[in-house]
Design a protein around this motif. Structure first.
Motif, PDB file in Angstrom:
ATOM      1  N   ARG A   1     -34.017 -12.540 -51.142  1.00 20.13           N
ATOM      2  CA  ARG A   1     -34.023 -11.110 -50.860  1.00 20.13           C
ATOM      3  C   ARG A   1     -34.478 -10.299 -52.067  1.00 20.13           C
ATOM      4  NH1 ARG A   1     -28.817 -10.344 -49.679  1.00 20.13           N
ATOM      5  NH2 ARG A   1     -28.549  -9.337 -51.672  1.00 20.13           N
ATOM      6  N   LYS A   2     -33.999 -10.716 -53.269  1.00 19.81           N
ATOM      7  CA  LYS A   2     -34.235  -9.889 -54.439  1.00 19.81           C
ATOM      8  C   LYS A   2     -35.600 -10.123 -55.083  1.00 19.81           C
ATOM      9  CE  LYS A   2     -29.638  -8.497 -55.765  1.00 19.81           C
ATOM     10  NZ  LYS A   2     -28.537  -9.440 -56.011  1.00 19.81           N
TER      11      LYS A   2
ATOM     12  N   TYR B   1     -38.756  -6.947 -61.027  1.00 22.81           N
ATOM     13  CA  TYR B   1     -38.399  -6.273 -62.286  1.00 22.81           C
ATOM     14  C   TYR B   1     -38.382  -7.328 -63.390  1.00 22.81           C
ATOM     15  CZ  TYR B   1     -33.864  -8.079 -60.745  1.00 22.81           C
ATOM     16  OH  TYR B   1     -32.856  -8.893 -60.293  1.00 22.81           O
ATOM     17  N   PRO B   2     -38.479  -6.912 -64.664  1.00 26.22           N
ATOM     18  CA  PRO B   2     -38.491  -7.894 -65.747  1.00 26.22           C
ATOM     19  C   PRO B   2     -37.143  -8.591 -65.909  1.00 26.22           C
ATOM     20  CG  PRO B   2     -38.810  -5.657 -66.619  1.00 26.22           C
ATOM     21  CD  PRO B   2     -38.641  -5.532 -65.146  1.00 26.22           C
ATOM     22  N   GLN B   3     -37.187  -9.882 -66.223  1.00 25.36           N
ATOM     23  CA  GLN B   3     -35.978 -10.694 -66.406  1.00 25.36           C
ATOM     24  C   GLN B   3     -35.888 -11.120 -67.861  1.00 25.36           C
ATOM     25  OE1 GLN B   3     -33.931 -11.487 -63.872  1.00 25.36           O
ATOM     26  NE2 GLN B   3     -35.095 -12.121 -62.068  1.00 25.36           N
ATOM     27  N   TYR B   4     -34.680 -11.209 -68.381  1.00 17.51           N
ATOM     28  CA  TYR B   4     -34.447 -11.694 -69.743  1.00 17.51           C
ATOM     29  C   TYR B   4     -33.296 -12.679 -69.737  1.00 17.51           C
ATOM     30  CZ  TYR B   4     -37.247  -7.647 -71.173  1.00 17.51           C
ATOM     31  OH  TYR B   4     -38.245  -6.733 -71.322  1.00 17.51           O
ATOM     32  N   THR B   5     -33.373 -13.649 -70.656  1.00 18.88           N
ATOM     33  CA  THR B   5     -32.235 -14.528 -70.872  1.00 18.88           C
ATOM     34  C   THR B   5     -32.046 -14.684 -72.379  1.00 18.88           C
ATOM     35  OG1 THR B   5     -31.235 -16.651 -70.291  1.00 18.88           O
ATOM     36  CG2 THR B   5     -33.612 -16.665 -70.718  1.00 18.88           C
ATOM     37  N   ARG B   6     -31.096 -15.536 -72.804  1.00 15.53           N
ATOM     38  CA  ARG B   6     -30.871 -15.704 -74.236  1.00 15.53           C
ATOM     39  C   ARG B   6     -32.088 -16.337 -74.911  1.00 15.53           C
ATOM     40  NH1 ARG B   6     -24.785 -18.054 -74.243  1.00 15.53           N
ATOM     41  NH2 ARG B   6     -25.616 -19.173 -72.476  1.00 15.53           N
ATOM     42  N   PRO B   7     -32.362 -16.098 -76.181  1.00 14.82           N
ATOM     43  CA  PRO B   7     -31.540 -15.299 -77.088  1.00 14.82           C
ATOM     44  C   PRO B   7     -31.811 -13.798 -76.970  1.00 14.82           C
ATOM     45  CG  PRO B   7     -33.406 -16.149 -78.286  1.00 14.82           C
ATOM     46  CD  PRO B   7     -33.518 -16.693 -76.883  1.00 14.82           C
ATOM     47  N   ARG B   8     -30.876 -13.033 -77.453  1.00 16.27           N
ATOM     48  CA  ARG B   8     -30.973 -11.580 -77.404  1.00 16.27           C
ATOM     49  C   ARG B   8     -32.117 -11.077 -78.288  1.00 16.27           C
ATOM     50  NH1 ARG B   8     -25.722  -7.659 -77.286  1.00 16.27           N
ATOM     51  NH2 ARG B   8     -26.858  -5.705 -77.579  1.00 16.27           N
ATOM     52  N   ASP B   9     -32.348 -11.785 -79.381  1.00 23.06           N
ATOM     53  CA  ASP B   9     -33.467 -11.464 -80.279  1.00 23.06           C
ATOM     54  C   ASP B   9     -34.316 -12.715 -80.452  1.00 23.06           C
ATOM     55  OD1 ASP B   9     -35.130 -11.137 -82.558  1.00 23.06           O
ATOM     56  OD2 ASP B   9     -33.797  -9.585 -83.350  1.00 23.06           O
ATOM     57  N   PHE B  10     -35.526 -12.696 -79.925  1.00 21.44           N
ATOM     58  CA  PHE B  10     -36.445 -13.815 -80.098  1.00 21.44           C
ATOM     59  C   PHE B  10     -37.619 -13.359 -80.945  1.00 21.44           C
ATOM     60  CE2 PHE B  10     -40.334 -15.998 -78.562  1.00 21.44           C
ATOM     61  CZ  PHE B  10     -40.047 -17.274 -79.037  1.00 21.44           C
ATOM     62  N   ARG B  11     -37.674 -13.840 -82.194  1.00 18.74           N
ATOM     63  CA  ARG B  11     -38.731 -13.472 -83.145  1.00 18.74           C
ATOM     64  C   ARG B  11     -38.893 -11.964 -83.250  1.00 18.74           C
ATOM     65  NH1 ARG B  11     -43.417 -17.933 -81.652  1.00 18.74           N
ATOM     66  NH2 ARG B  11     -42.151 -19.772 -82.128  1.00 18.74           N
ATOM     67  N   GLY B  12     -37.780 -11.257 -83.218  1.00 17.14           N
ATOM     68  CA  GLY B  12     -37.816  -9.806 -83.341  1.00 17.14           C
ATOM     69  C   GLY B  12     -38.093  -9.095 -82.024  1.00 17.14           C
TER      70      GLY B  12
ATOM     71  N   LYS C   1     -26.080   1.321 -63.385  1.00 16.35           N
ATOM     72  CA  LYS C   1     -27.148   1.724 -64.312  1.00 16.35           C
ATOM     73  C   LYS C   1     -28.231   0.639 -64.401  1.00 16.35           C
ATOM     74  CE  LYS C   1     -27.321   3.486 -69.030  1.00 16.35           C
ATOM     75  NZ  LYS C   1     -26.503   3.617 -70.244  1.00 16.35           N
ATOM     76  N   ILE C   2     -27.778  -0.616 -64.433  1.00 21.53           N
ATOM     77  CA  ILE C   2     -28.708  -1.742 -64.505  1.00 21.53           C
ATOM     78  C   ILE C   2     -29.553  -1.820 -63.233  1.00 21.53           C
ATOM     79  CG2 ILE C   2     -28.870  -4.278 -64.552  1.00 21.53           C
ATOM     80  CD1 ILE C   2     -26.381  -4.231 -66.406  1.00 21.53           C
ATOM     81  N   GLU C   3     -28.892  -1.619 -62.109  1.00 21.76           N
ATOM     82  CA  GLU C   3     -29.593  -1.663 -60.821  1.00 21.76           C
ATOM     83  C   GLU C   3     -30.670  -0.586 -60.751  1.00 21.76           C
ATOM     84  OE1 GLU C   3     -28.511  -0.631 -56.319  1.00 21.76           O
ATOM     85  OE2 GLU C   3     -26.887  -1.686 -57.361  1.00 21.76           O
ATOM     86  N   VAL C   4     -30.351   0.608 -61.217  1.00 18.73           N
ATOM     87  CA  VAL C   4     -31.310   1.720 -61.207  1.00 18.73           C
ATOM     88  C   VAL C   4     -32.477   1.424 -62.161  1.00 18.73           C
ATOM     89  CG1 VAL C   4     -31.633   4.166 -61.815  1.00 18.73           C
ATOM     90  CG2 VAL C   4     -29.612   3.458 -60.503  1.00 18.73           C
ATOM     91  N   TRP C   5     -32.149   0.880 -63.338  1.00 16.25           N
ATOM     92  CA  TRP C   5     -33.174   0.523 -64.325  1.00 16.25           C
ATOM     93  C   TRP C   5     -34.143  -0.508 -63.741  1.00 16.25           C
ATOM     94  CZ3 TRP C   5     -34.445  -4.126 -66.770  1.00 16.25           C
ATOM     95  CH2 TRP C   5     -35.298  -4.021 -67.879  1.00 16.25           C
TER      96      TRP C   5
END
Ligand code: 4GX
Length: 234
Positions: A154-155, A165-176, A190-194
């Motif tokens: 569905r999503k 929409y763009p997806q991210y996973t760890r690490p929080r900082d990858f090469r800056g 807020k996340i859903e709206v973003w």
């Protein structure tokens, strides 16, 4: 060709669970002459070969069960395949896909046996097998239970006519390269709206044709207008 694709992964698992069944038939088994010939030279001359009608009719009539079964011919001149058609197929108890080779099939097949011709895109392949596998894969995902979580179909793209929409996973900082702060806010609304805004933006930028086909809600309109303003300010 078919086992190489369907003997592993999500489709194989779905078959094991009895959610769908894929049967491959060799046209040659339905040839009527002693040389088991399935193709012949075209009337009127010209290079190349054409599938004869008898084996194709015999094969389809042997496997379709009911005459109501939808029969599709993979062909560059067909109706463009999309996720809407994939869903439509997934809702049918059985479909037959005819894979042609060479210059194509006798017109009496397309005119009298086939429900619809389907094309997976504007390029020419060497046979209908790859397109058939594309169609099966895309349709199978819409059979309930085939794709793990109900939500993952569905999503994803096209369920609502928008790109992902763009997806991210760890690490929080990858090469800056960092992950947008909003995703750590813990504020699900807020996340859903973003995410919605990102999906709308991306679709407008990359596939305005998709966006034009949708009737956006007032909320979506506002999200898009906001990003329009941001762009104007830059
Ligand atoms: N999307 N091809 C079929 C032979 C053929 C020609 C005409 C029936 C009628 C294709 C595509 C595709 C190449 C598969 C020609 N069969 N199929 N083949 N693009 O290019 O579906």
């Amino acid at each position: 060709m078919f086992p190489s694709v369907f003997s592993g992964g999500i489709i194989a698992k779905a078959v094991r669970h009895g959610l769908l069944d894929v049967q491959v038939h060799n046209l040659r088994d339905y040839a009527t002459d002693k040389h088991q010939q399935v193709d012949d030279r075209p009337f009127g001359g010209e290079e190349g070969m054409v599938f004869k009608p008898e084996p194709v009719f015999a094969a389809v009539e042997a496997v379709r069960g009911s005459a109501e079964t939808a029969v599709y011919l993979l062909s560059p001149s067909g109706r463009r395949f999309d996720d809407c058609l994939a869903r439509e197929m997934a809702g049918r108890p059985r479909v037959v896909l005819i894979c042609g080779r060479y210059e194509g099939v006798d017109e009496r097949v397309s005119g009298n046996l086939v429900t619809d011709e389907i094309s997976i895109g504007d390029y020419v392949l060497t046979g209908g097998e790859l397109p058939a596998m594309v169609v099966i894969d895309a349709a199978a995902r819409h059979i309930p239970g085939v794709v793990g979580k109900e939500g993952s179909v569905r999503k994803e793209s096209f369920a609502d006519g928008l790109l992902d929409y763009p997806q991210y996973t760890r690490p929080r900082d990858f090469r800056g390269l960092t992950v947008p702060e909003v995703l750590f806010s813990g504020d699900h609304k807020k996340i859903e709206v973003w995410r919605r805004r990102k999906a709308l933006e991306k679709t407008r930028r990359r596939r305005p044709d998709l966006l034009a086909r949708l009737s956006l809600s007032p909320e979506d309109r506002m999200l898009l207008d906001e990003t329009q303003e941001e762009r104007n300010e830059q």
